[in-house]
Scaffold this motif. Structure first.
Motif, PDB file in Angstrom:
ATOM      1  N   GLU A 306       0.823  -1.203   0.000  1.00  0.00           N
ATOM      2  CA  GLU A 306       0.000   0.000   0.000  1.00  0.00           C
ATOM      3  C   GLU A 306       0.865   1.265   0.000  1.00  0.00           C
ATOM      4  O   GLU A 306       0.571   2.243  -0.704  1.00  0.00           O
ATOM      5  CB  GLU A 306      -0.941   0.000   1.204  1.00  0.00           C
ATOM      6  CG  GLU A 306      -2.001  -1.088   1.168  1.00  0.00           C
ATOM      7  CD  GLU A 306      -1.484  -2.465   1.509  1.00  0.00           C
ATOM      8  OE1 GLU A 306      -2.189  -3.456   1.242  1.00  0.00           O
ATOM      9  OE2 GLU A 306      -0.348  -2.567   2.040  1.00  0.00           O
ATOM     10  N   SER A 307       1.927   1.259   0.779  1.00  0.00           N
ATOM     11  CA  SER A 307       2.829   2.411   0.822  1.00  0.00           C
ATOM     12  C   SER A 307       3.527   2.615  -0.512  1.00  0.00           C
ATOM     13  O   SER A 307       3.677   3.737  -0.997  1.00  0.00           O
ATOM     14  CB  SER A 307       3.873   2.220   1.925  1.00  0.00           C
ATOM     15  OG  SER A 307       3.262   2.111   3.191  1.00  0.00           O
ATOM     16  N   ALA A 308       3.950   1.507  -1.120  1.00  0.00           N
ATOM     17  CA  ALA A 308       4.625   1.585  -2.419  1.00  0.00           C
ATOM     18  C   ALA A 308       3.685   2.137  -3.480  1.00  0.00           C
ATOM     19  O   ALA A 308       4.093   2.922  -4.346  1.00  0.00           O
ATOM     20  CB  ALA A 308       5.136   0.206  -2.822  1.00  0.00           C
ATOM     21  N   VAL A 309       2.411   1.772  -3.434  1.00  0.00           N
ATOM     22  CA  VAL A 309       1.440   2.260  -4.409  1.00  0.00           C
ATOM     23  C   VAL A 309       1.262   3.767  -4.282  1.00  0.00           C
ATOM     24  O   VAL A 309       1.148   4.485  -5.285  1.00  0.00           O
ATOM     25  CB  VAL A 309       0.086   1.536  -4.245  1.00  0.00           C
ATOM     26  CG1 VAL A 309      -1.011   2.230  -5.056  1.00  0.00           C
ATOM     27  CG2 VAL A 309       0.210   0.085  -4.706  1.00  0.00           C
ATOM     28  N   GLN A 310       1.240   4.291  -3.053  1.00  0.00           N
ATOM     29  CA  GLN A 310       1.061   5.733  -2.872  1.00  0.00           C
ATOM     30  C   GLN A 310       2.203   6.526  -3.507  1.00  0.00           C
ATOM     31  O   GLN A 310       1.971   7.516  -4.204  1.00  0.00           O
ATOM     32  CB  GLN A 310       0.956   6.067  -1.385  1.00  0.00           C
ATOM     33  CG  GLN A 310       0.752   7.546  -1.120  1.00  0.00           C
ATOM     34  CD  GLN A 310      -0.578   8.061  -1.642  1.00  0.00           C
ATOM     35  OE1 GLN A 310      -1.590   8.027  -0.945  1.00  0.00           O
ATOM     36  NE2 GLN A 310      -0.591   8.544  -2.865  1.00  0.00           N
ATOM     37  N   ILE A 311       3.445   6.082  -3.287  1.00  0.00           N
ATOM     38  CA  ILE A 311       4.581   6.756  -3.903  1.00  0.00           C
ATOM     39  C   ILE A 311       4.532   6.586  -5.420  1.00  0.00           C
ATOM     40  O   ILE A 311       4.842   7.512  -6.180  1.00  0.00           O
ATOM     41  CB  ILE A 311       5.898   6.202  -3.347  1.00  0.00           C
ATOM     42  CG1 ILE A 311       6.071   6.594  -1.880  1.00  0.00           C
ATOM     43  CG2 ILE A 311       7.080   6.723  -4.150  1.00  0.00           C
ATOM     44  CD1 ILE A 311       6.377   8.059  -1.659  1.00  0.00           C
ATOM     45  N   ALA A 312       4.146   5.395  -5.879  1.00  0.00           N
ATOM     46  CA  ALA A 312       4.049   5.151  -7.327  1.00  0.00           C
ATOM     47  C   ALA A 312       3.002   6.056  -7.961  1.00  0.00           C
ATOM     48  O   ALA A 312       3.179   6.538  -9.092  1.00  0.00           O
ATOM     49  CB  ALA A 312       3.727   3.686  -7.590  1.00  0.00           C
ATOM     50  N   ASN A 313       1.891   6.302  -7.257  1.00  0.00           N
ATOM     51  CA  ASN A 313       0.876   7.240  -7.757  1.00  0.00           C
ATOM     52  C   ASN A 313       1.490   8.618  -7.981  1.00  0.00           C
ATOM     53  O   ASN A 313       1.234   9.279  -8.991  1.00  0.00           O
ATOM     54  CB  ASN A 313      -0.283   7.355  -6.761  1.00  0.00           C
ATOM     55  CG  ASN A 313      -1.169   6.131  -6.727  1.00  0.00           C
ATOM     56  OD1 ASN A 313      -1.050   5.230  -7.555  1.00  0.00           O
ATOM     57  ND2 ASN A 313      -2.063   6.077  -5.748  1.00  0.00           N
ATOM     58  N   ALA A 314       2.291   9.063  -7.015  1.00  0.00           N
ATOM     59  CA  ALA A 314       2.929  10.374  -7.125  1.00  0.00           C
ATOM     60  C   ALA A 314       3.931  10.402  -8.268  1.00  0.00           C
ATOM     61  O   ALA A 314       4.004  11.371  -9.036  1.00  0.00           O
ATOM     62  CB  ALA A 314       3.614  10.730  -5.806  1.00  0.00           C
ATOM     63  N   ALA A 315       4.710   9.338  -8.397  1.00  0.00           N
ATOM     64  CA  ALA A 315       5.712   9.274  -9.465  1.00  0.00           C
ATOM     65  C   ALA A 315       5.057   9.333 -10.841  1.00  0.00           C
ATOM     66  O   ALA A 315       5.532  10.031 -11.747  1.00  0.00           O
ATOM     67  CB  ALA A 315       6.541   7.992  -9.327  1.00  0.00           C
ATOM     68  N   ALA A 316       3.951   8.599 -11.011  1.00  0.00           N
ATOM     69  CA  ALA A 316       3.258   8.595 -12.301  1.00  0.00           C
ATOM     70  C   ALA A 316       2.679   9.966 -12.612  1.00  0.00           C
ATOM     71  O   ALA A 316       2.708  10.425 -13.763  1.00  0.00           O
ATOM     72  CB  ALA A 316       2.159   7.542 -12.288  1.00  0.00           C
ATOM     73  N   SER A 317       2.150  10.642 -11.593  1.00  0.00           N
ATOM     74  CA  SER A 317       1.589  11.968 -11.786  1.00  0.00           C
ATOM     75  C   SER A 317       2.660  12.960 -12.243  1.00  0.00           C
ATOM     76  O   SER A 317       2.448  13.744 -13.181  1.00  0.00           O
ATOM     77  CB  SER A 317       0.947  12.459 -10.487  1.00  0.00           C
ATOM     78  OG  SER A 317       0.476  13.785 -10.615  1.00  0.00           O
ATOM     79  N   LEU A 318       3.816  12.914 -11.601  1.00  0.00           N
ATOM     80  CA  LEU A 318       4.905  13.810 -11.976  1.00  0.00           C
ATOM     81  C   LEU A 318       5.477  13.464 -13.347  1.00  0.00           C
ATOM     82  O   LEU A 318       5.906  14.344 -14.097  1.00  0.00           O
ATOM     83  CB  LEU A 318       6.011  13.758 -10.924  1.00  0.00           C
ATOM     84  CG  LEU A 318       5.659  14.379  -9.572  1.00  0.00           C
ATOM     85  CD1 LEU A 318       6.748  14.067  -8.543  1.00  0.00           C
ATOM     86  CD2 LEU A 318       5.482  15.888  -9.705  1.00  0.00           C
TER      87      LEU A 318
END
Length: 351
Positions: A306-318
Protein backbone atom coordinates in the motif's frame (compact mmCIF):
# COMPACT_ATOMS: atom_id res chain seq x y z
CA UNK A 1 -7.44 8.54 1.98
CA UNK A 2 -3.76 9.40 2.04
CA UNK A 3 -1.75 7.30 4.45
CA UNK A 4 1.44 8.58 6.04
CA UNK A 5 3.73 6.17 4.26
CA UNK A 6 6.77 8.28 5.04
CA UNK A 7 7.03 6.50 8.39
CA UNK A 8 7.11 3.02 6.83
CA UNK A 9 10.08 0.94 7.98
CA UNK A 10 12.15 -0.60 5.21
CA UNK A 11 13.03 -4.25 5.59
CA UNK A 12 16.64 -5.22 6.16
CA UNK A 13 18.38 -6.97 3.27
CA UNK A 14 21.58 -8.98 3.14
CA UNK A 15 22.27 -7.71 -0.39
CA UNK A 16 21.44 -4.78 -2.64
CA UNK A 17 17.74 -5.08 -3.55
CA UNK A 18 17.33 -5.58 -7.29
CA UNK A 19 14.51 -5.18 -9.80
CA UNK A 20 14.98 -7.77 -12.55
CA UNK A 21 12.97 -7.43 -15.75
CA UNK A 22 12.18 -10.36 -18.03
CA UNK A 23 10.43 -7.96 -20.41
CA UNK A 24 11.30 -7.23 -24.01
CA UNK A 25 12.83 -3.95 -25.21
CA UNK A 26 12.61 -2.35 -28.65
CA UNK A 27 12.85 1.06 -30.32
CA UNK A 28 9.82 3.20 -31.13
CA UNK A 29 9.85 5.62 -34.02
CA UNK A 30 6.91 8.00 -33.56
CA UNK A 31 5.85 9.98 -36.63
CA UNK A 32 3.50 12.91 -36.08
CA UNK A 33 1.24 13.59 -39.07
CA UNK A 34 -1.57 16.14 -39.63
CA UNK A 35 -3.93 13.29 -40.50
CA UNK A 36 -3.69 9.63 -41.30
CA UNK A 37 -2.54 9.20 -44.91
CA UNK A 38 -4.79 7.67 -47.53
CA UNK A 39 -3.28 4.47 -49.00
CA UNK A 40 -1.07 5.34 -51.94
CA UNK A 41 -0.78 9.04 -51.01
CA UNK A 42 2.25 11.16 -50.06
CA UNK A 43 2.49 13.24 -46.90
CA UNK A 44 5.17 15.20 -45.03
CA UNK A 45 5.51 14.35 -41.35
CA UNK A 46 5.33 17.16 -38.82
CA UNK A 47 7.97 15.52 -36.64
CA UNK A 48 9.67 12.24 -35.86
CA UNK A 49 11.09 11.06 -32.54
CA UNK A 50 12.77 7.81 -31.58
CA UNK A 51 12.77 6.36 -28.09
CA UNK A 52 13.50 3.07 -26.35
CA UNK A 53 10.30 1.35 -25.29
CA UNK A 54 8.95 -1.90 -23.91
CA UNK A 55 10.21 -2.78 -20.46
CA UNK A 56 12.86 -0.06 -20.60
CA UNK A 57 10.43 2.48 -19.13
CA UNK A 58 9.78 0.21 -16.13
CA UNK A 59 13.49 -0.25 -15.47
CA UNK A 60 14.24 3.44 -15.95
CA UNK A 61 11.60 4.33 -13.37
CA UNK A 62 12.85 1.69 -10.93
CA UNK A 63 16.39 2.99 -11.27
CA UNK A 64 15.40 6.64 -10.78
CA UNK A 65 13.47 5.60 -7.68
CA UNK A 66 16.64 4.18 -6.15
CA UNK A 67 16.68 0.46 -6.93
CA UNK A 68 19.43 -1.58 -8.50
CA UNK A 69 18.09 -2.78 -11.86
CA UNK A 70 18.80 -5.52 -14.40
CA UNK A 71 17.46 -6.36 -17.85
CA UNK A 72 17.56 -10.14 -18.22
CA UNK A 73 16.01 -10.38 -21.69
CA UNK A 74 17.81 -10.62 -25.04
CA UNK A 75 19.61 -7.76 -26.77
CA UNK A 76 20.94 -8.00 -30.29
CA UNK A 77 23.62 -6.18 -32.26
CA UNK A 78 22.96 -3.34 -34.65
CA UNK A 79 21.79 0.30 -34.60
CA UNK A 80 18.64 -0.29 -32.56
CA UNK A 81 20.44 -2.53 -30.07
CA UNK A 82 23.18 0.09 -29.74
CA UNK A 83 20.57 2.74 -29.00
CA UNK A 84 19.06 0.50 -26.33
CA UNK A 85 22.43 -0.17 -24.72
CA UNK A 86 23.21 3.55 -24.56
CA UNK A 87 19.82 4.20 -22.96
CA UNK A 88 20.34 1.43 -20.39
CA UNK A 89 23.77 2.81 -19.49
CA UNK A 90 22.37 6.33 -19.15
CA UNK A 91 19.87 5.23 -16.49
CA UNK A 92 22.21 2.74 -14.73
CA UNK A 93 20.46 -0.47 -15.81
CA UNK A 94 22.71 -3.52 -16.25
CA UNK A 95 22.07 -5.93 -19.09
CA UNK A 96 22.58 -9.42 -17.68
CA UNK A 97 20.78 -11.33 -20.43
CA UNK A 98 21.88 -13.05 -23.63
CA UNK A 99 23.33 -11.16 -26.60
CA UNK A 100 22.18 -12.29 -30.05
CA UNK A 101 25.15 -11.42 -32.26
CA UNK A 102 23.32 -12.05 -35.51
CA UNK A 103 20.17 -9.94 -35.14
CA UNK A 104 19.21 -6.39 -34.18
CA UNK A 105 16.44 -5.51 -31.73
CA UNK A 106 13.06 -4.68 -33.17
CA UNK A 107 11.52 -1.42 -34.34
CA UNK A 108 7.93 -0.26 -33.86
CA UNK A 109 6.55 2.49 -36.07
CA UNK A 110 3.95 4.68 -34.31
CA UNK A 111 1.82 6.95 -36.51
CA UNK A 112 0.18 9.71 -34.50
CA UNK A 113 -2.26 12.34 -35.80
CA UNK A 114 -2.71 13.95 -32.38
CA UNK A 115 -5.91 12.01 -31.65
CA UNK A 116 -5.25 8.38 -32.51
CA UNK A 117 -2.17 6.22 -32.88
CA UNK A 118 -1.52 3.23 -35.15
CA UNK A 119 1.32 0.77 -34.68
CA UNK A 120 3.43 -1.28 -37.09
CA UNK A 121 5.79 -3.68 -35.35
CA UNK A 122 8.90 -5.37 -36.76
CA UNK A 123 10.17 -7.61 -33.91
CA UNK A 124 13.84 -8.52 -33.66
CA UNK A 125 16.25 -10.19 -31.27
CA UNK A 126 14.03 -9.54 -28.24
CA UNK A 127 11.54 -12.22 -29.35
CA UNK A 128 14.09 -14.89 -30.30
CA UNK A 129 13.75 -16.73 -27.01
CA UNK A 130 13.63 -20.34 -25.93
CA UNK A 131 13.25 -22.36 -22.74
CA UNK A 132 16.86 -21.55 -21.71
CA UNK A 133 16.73 -17.76 -22.14
CA UNK A 134 16.51 -17.09 -18.39
CA UNK A 135 18.67 -19.98 -17.16
CA UNK A 136 21.13 -17.53 -15.57
CA UNK A 137 18.44 -15.50 -13.77
CA UNK A 138 18.52 -16.40 -10.07
CA UNK A 139 16.64 -13.85 -7.92
CA UNK A 140 17.75 -13.48 -4.33
CA UNK A 141 15.68 -12.87 -1.24
CA UNK A 142 13.82 -9.57 -1.48
CA UNK A 143 14.37 -9.06 -5.21
CA UNK A 144 11.48 -8.14 -7.50
CA UNK A 145 11.05 -9.85 -10.87
CA UNK A 146 8.94 -7.97 -13.41
CA UNK A 147 7.10 -9.85 -16.16
CA UNK A 148 5.48 -7.79 -18.92
CA UNK A 149 2.39 -8.61 -20.93
CA UNK A 150 4.29 -8.36 -24.22
CA UNK A 151 6.41 -11.35 -23.18
CA UNK A 152 3.29 -13.51 -22.88
CA UNK A 153 2.07 -13.03 -26.44
CA UNK A 154 4.90 -14.26 -28.70
CA UNK A 155 7.84 -16.64 -28.46
CA UNK A 156 8.79 -14.87 -25.24
CA UNK A 157 6.08 -16.96 -23.61
CA UNK A 158 8.30 -20.04 -23.84
CA UNK A 159 11.03 -18.36 -21.81
CA UNK A 160 8.59 -17.01 -19.23
CA UNK A 161 6.90 -20.39 -18.87
CA UNK A 162 10.25 -22.09 -18.26
CA UNK A 163 11.25 -19.52 -15.62
CA UNK A 164 8.03 -19.55 -13.60
CA UNK A 165 7.96 -23.38 -13.66
CA UNK A 166 11.10 -23.62 -11.53
CA UNK A 167 10.59 -25.00 -8.00
CA UNK A 168 12.04 -21.83 -6.43
CA UNK A 169 9.28 -19.75 -8.06
CA UNK A 170 6.50 -21.64 -6.29
CA UNK A 171 4.44 -19.30 -4.05
CA UNK A 172 4.97 -21.31 -0.88
CA UNK A 173 8.78 -21.24 -1.12
CA UNK A 174 9.50 -18.07 -3.11
CA UNK A 175 11.46 -15.44 -1.15
CA UNK A 176 11.29 -12.81 -3.89
CA UNK A 177 8.32 -11.01 -5.41
CA UNK A 178 6.99 -11.35 -8.93
CA UNK A 179 5.13 -8.36 -10.40
CA UNK A 180 3.06 -9.02 -13.51
CA UNK A 181 1.69 -6.35 -15.85
CA UNK A 182 -0.67 -8.22 -18.19
CA UNK A 183 -1.82 -7.24 -21.66
CA UNK A 184 -5.27 -6.10 -22.74
CA UNK A 185 -4.96 -8.85 -25.40
CA UNK A 186 -5.27 -11.64 -22.85
CA UNK A 187 -7.37 -13.62 -25.32
CA UNK A 188 -4.13 -14.38 -27.21
CA UNK A 189 -2.25 -15.80 -24.21
CA UNK A 190 -1.78 -19.56 -24.18
CA UNK A 191 -4.24 -21.36 -21.89
CA UNK A 192 -1.57 -23.37 -20.08
CA UNK A 193 0.67 -20.33 -19.55
CA UNK A 194 -2.23 -18.31 -18.17
CA UNK A 195 -3.13 -21.12 -15.77
CA UNK A 196 0.47 -21.36 -14.55
CA UNK A 197 0.64 -17.58 -14.05
CA UNK A 198 -2.54 -17.59 -12.00
CA UNK A 199 -1.17 -20.41 -9.83
CA UNK A 200 2.03 -18.39 -9.41
CA UNK A 201 0.13 -15.76 -7.36
CA UNK A 202 2.16 -12.75 -8.52
CA UNK A 203 1.28 -9.14 -7.73
CA UNK A 204 -1.04 -8.14 -10.58
CA UNK A 205 -0.55 -4.50 -11.63
CA UNK A 206 -2.99 -3.37 -14.31
CA UNK A 207 -5.32 -0.70 -15.60
CA UNK A 208 -9.08 -0.94 -16.10
CA UNK A 209 -8.86 -2.23 -19.68
CA UNK A 210 -6.40 -4.93 -18.71
CA UNK A 211 -8.48 -5.81 -15.66
CA UNK A 212 -11.59 -6.26 -17.80
CA UNK A 213 -9.60 -8.43 -20.23
CA UNK A 214 -8.47 -10.70 -17.39
CA UNK A 215 -12.01 -10.87 -16.00
CA UNK A 216 -13.42 -11.80 -19.41
CA UNK A 217 -10.76 -14.43 -20.04
CA UNK A 218 -11.21 -16.10 -16.66
CA UNK A 219 -15.00 -15.74 -16.55
CA UNK A 220 -14.93 -13.45 -13.53
CA UNK A 221 -18.33 -11.89 -12.92
CA UNK A 222 -18.08 -8.24 -11.91
CA UNK A 223 -21.04 -6.17 -10.71
CA UNK A 224 -21.26 -3.31 -13.24
CA UNK A 225 -24.52 -1.80 -11.96
CA UNK A 226 -22.64 1.16 -10.50
CA UNK A 227 -21.67 2.30 -14.01
CA UNK A 228 -25.36 2.73 -14.85
CA UNK A 229 -25.83 5.55 -12.33
CA UNK A 230 -26.11 9.17 -13.43
CA UNK A 231 -22.64 9.94 -12.00
CA UNK A 232 -21.13 6.95 -13.79
CA UNK A 233 -20.11 5.22 -10.57
CA UNK A 234 -16.49 4.97 -11.72
CA UNK A 235 -15.00 4.51 -8.25
CA UNK A 236 -17.54 1.88 -7.27
CA UNK A 237 -17.02 -0.05 -10.52
CA UNK A 238 -13.23 0.01 -10.06
CA UNK A 239 -13.59 -1.23 -6.50
CA UNK A 240 -15.87 -4.04 -7.66
CA UNK A 241 -13.44 -5.02 -10.43
CA UNK A 242 -10.49 -5.07 -8.04
CA UNK A 243 -12.53 -7.12 -5.57
CA UNK A 244 -13.56 -9.66 -8.19
CA UNK A 245 -10.06 -10.05 -9.59
CA UNK A 246 -8.45 -10.58 -6.18
CA UNK A 247 -11.10 -13.15 -5.24
CA UNK A 248 -10.42 -15.35 -8.26
CA UNK A 249 -6.70 -14.73 -8.70
CA UNK A 250 -6.12 -15.23 -4.95
CA UNK A 251 -3.26 -12.75 -5.20
CA UNK A 252 -2.58 -9.05 -4.59
CA UNK A 253 -4.15 -6.76 -7.21
CA UNK A 254 -3.21 -3.14 -7.96
CA UNK A 255 -5.78 -1.57 -10.28
CA UNK A 256 -4.52 1.78 -11.63
CA UNK A 257 -6.70 4.71 -12.70
CA UNK A 258 -4.40 7.65 -13.44
CA UNK A 259 -5.19 10.73 -11.37
CA UNK A 260 -7.84 8.76 -9.45
CA UNK A 261 -5.06 6.71 -7.93
CA UNK A 262 -5.33 2.95 -7.50
CA UNK A 263 -7.48 0.30 -5.90
CA UNK A 264 -5.50 -2.30 -3.98
CA UNK A 265 -6.58 -5.60 -2.53
CA UNK A 266 -4.71 -8.48 -1.03
CA UNK A 267 -6.58 -11.79 -1.14
CA UNK A 268 -8.69 -12.18 1.98
CA UNK A 269 -8.61 -8.47 2.83
CA UNK A 270 -10.91 -5.57 1.88
CA UNK A 271 -10.26 -3.28 -1.08
CA UNK A 272 -8.38 -0.07 -0.34
CA UNK A 273 -8.47 3.05 -2.49
CA UNK A 274 -5.12 4.87 -2.53
CA UNK A 275 -5.56 8.45 -3.69
CA UNK A 276 -3.84 9.78 -6.78
CA UNK A 277 -2.86 13.30 -7.74
CA UNK A 278 -4.56 15.68 -10.12
CA UNK A 279 -2.64 15.96 -13.36
CA UNK A 280 -3.28 18.04 -16.45
CA UNK A 281 -4.36 15.78 -19.30
CA UNK A 282 -1.92 15.65 -22.20
CA UNK A 283 -1.73 13.65 -25.41
CA UNK A 284 1.25 11.52 -24.45
CA UNK A 285 1.88 7.92 -23.60
CA UNK A 286 0.54 6.38 -20.46
CA UNK A 287 2.56 6.72 -17.29
CA UNK A 288 1.65 3.14 -16.41
CA UNK A 289 5.24 1.85 -16.86
CA UNK A 290 6.47 4.62 -14.55
CA UNK A 291 3.94 3.54 -11.92
CA UNK A 292 5.00 -0.10 -12.26
CA UNK A 293 8.73 0.68 -12.13
CA UNK A 294 8.36 2.89 -9.07
CA UNK A 295 6.24 0.22 -7.37
CA UNK A 296 8.85 -2.47 -8.10
CA UNK A 297 11.66 -0.28 -6.76
CA UNK A 298 9.88 0.44 -3.50
CA UNK A 299 8.92 -3.20 -3.00
CA UNK A 300 12.56 -4.19 -3.54
CA UNK A 301 13.56 -1.65 -0.91
CA UNK A 302 11.20 -3.15 1.65
CA UNK A 303 8.08 -0.98 1.44
CA UNK A 304 4.72 -2.64 2.01
CA UNK A 305 2.38 -2.81 -0.98
CA UNK A 306 0.00 0.00 0.00
CA UNK A 307 2.83 2.41 0.82
CA UNK A 308 4.62 1.59 -2.42
CA UNK A 309 1.44 2.26 -4.41
CA UNK A 310 1.06 5.73 -2.87
CA UNK A 311 4.58 6.76 -3.90
CA UNK A 312 4.05 5.15 -7.33
CA UNK A 313 0.88 7.24 -7.76
CA UNK A 314 2.93 10.37 -7.13
CA UNK A 315 5.71 9.27 -9.46
CA UNK A 316 3.26 8.60 -12.30
CA UNK A 317 1.59 11.97 -11.79
CA UNK A 318 4.91 13.81 -11.98
CA UNK A 319 6.02 11.75 -14.98
CA UNK A 320 3.11 13.11 -17.01
CA UNK A 321 4.27 16.67 -16.41
CA UNK A 322 7.86 15.82 -17.36
CA UNK A 323 7.15 14.22 -20.73
CA UNK A 324 9.83 14.48 -23.43
CA UNK A 325 8.71 13.96 -27.02
CA UNK A 326 5.52 12.43 -25.70
CA UNK A 327 7.29 10.01 -23.35
CA UNK A 328 6.60 10.42 -19.58
CA UNK A 329 9.78 10.86 -17.54
CA UNK A 330 9.91 9.32 -14.08
CA UNK A 331 10.88 11.71 -11.26
CA UNK A 332 13.41 10.91 -8.60
CA UNK A 333 12.43 9.29 -5.33
CA UNK A 334 12.89 12.62 -3.50
CA UNK A 335 10.57 14.41 -5.95
CA UNK A 336 7.85 11.79 -5.53
CA UNK A 337 8.15 11.88 -1.74
CA UNK A 338 7.95 15.69 -1.81
CA UNK A 339 4.63 15.51 -3.65
CA UNK A 340 3.23 13.04 -1.12
CA UNK A 341 4.50 15.19 1.77
CA UNK A 342 2.75 18.24 0.35
CA UNK A 343 -0.49 16.29 -0.10
CA UNK A 344 -0.33 15.07 3.49
CA UNK A 345 0.17 18.62 4.79
CA UNK A 346 -2.69 19.92 2.64
CA UNK A 347 -4.96 17.17 3.95
CA UNK A 348 -4.06 18.04 7.56
CA UNK A 349 -4.82 21.73 6.99
CA UNK A 350 -8.14 20.85 5.35
CA UNK A 351 -9.16 18.95 8.49
Amino acid sequence: MLSDILHSIQAKRDHEPTVISLGQVWVDSMIKVPEFPVPGSFMNAESIARSVNGSFAVLEAASRMGAQTELASILGTGPWSDMIRRALKRVNVRHTGITNKGLDNGLRLVINDGQERSFISAPGAEVRTDAHTFDDVHPKSGDVVHVSGASLMNTGAVAVESFISRPECAPDVRDFRIVLTPTSMMSTVNERLLEDIVLLHPIWVLNRQQGRAIADRLGIEVDETATMRVDGGFDDSMSALCDGLADVLRAPVVLRAGSRGAWVRRHGEPVQHIDGFETKATHIRSAGPTHTGALCALLANGWNLESAVQIANAAASLAITKGINGVPQCPTYDEAVALVTKALKDAEHAD
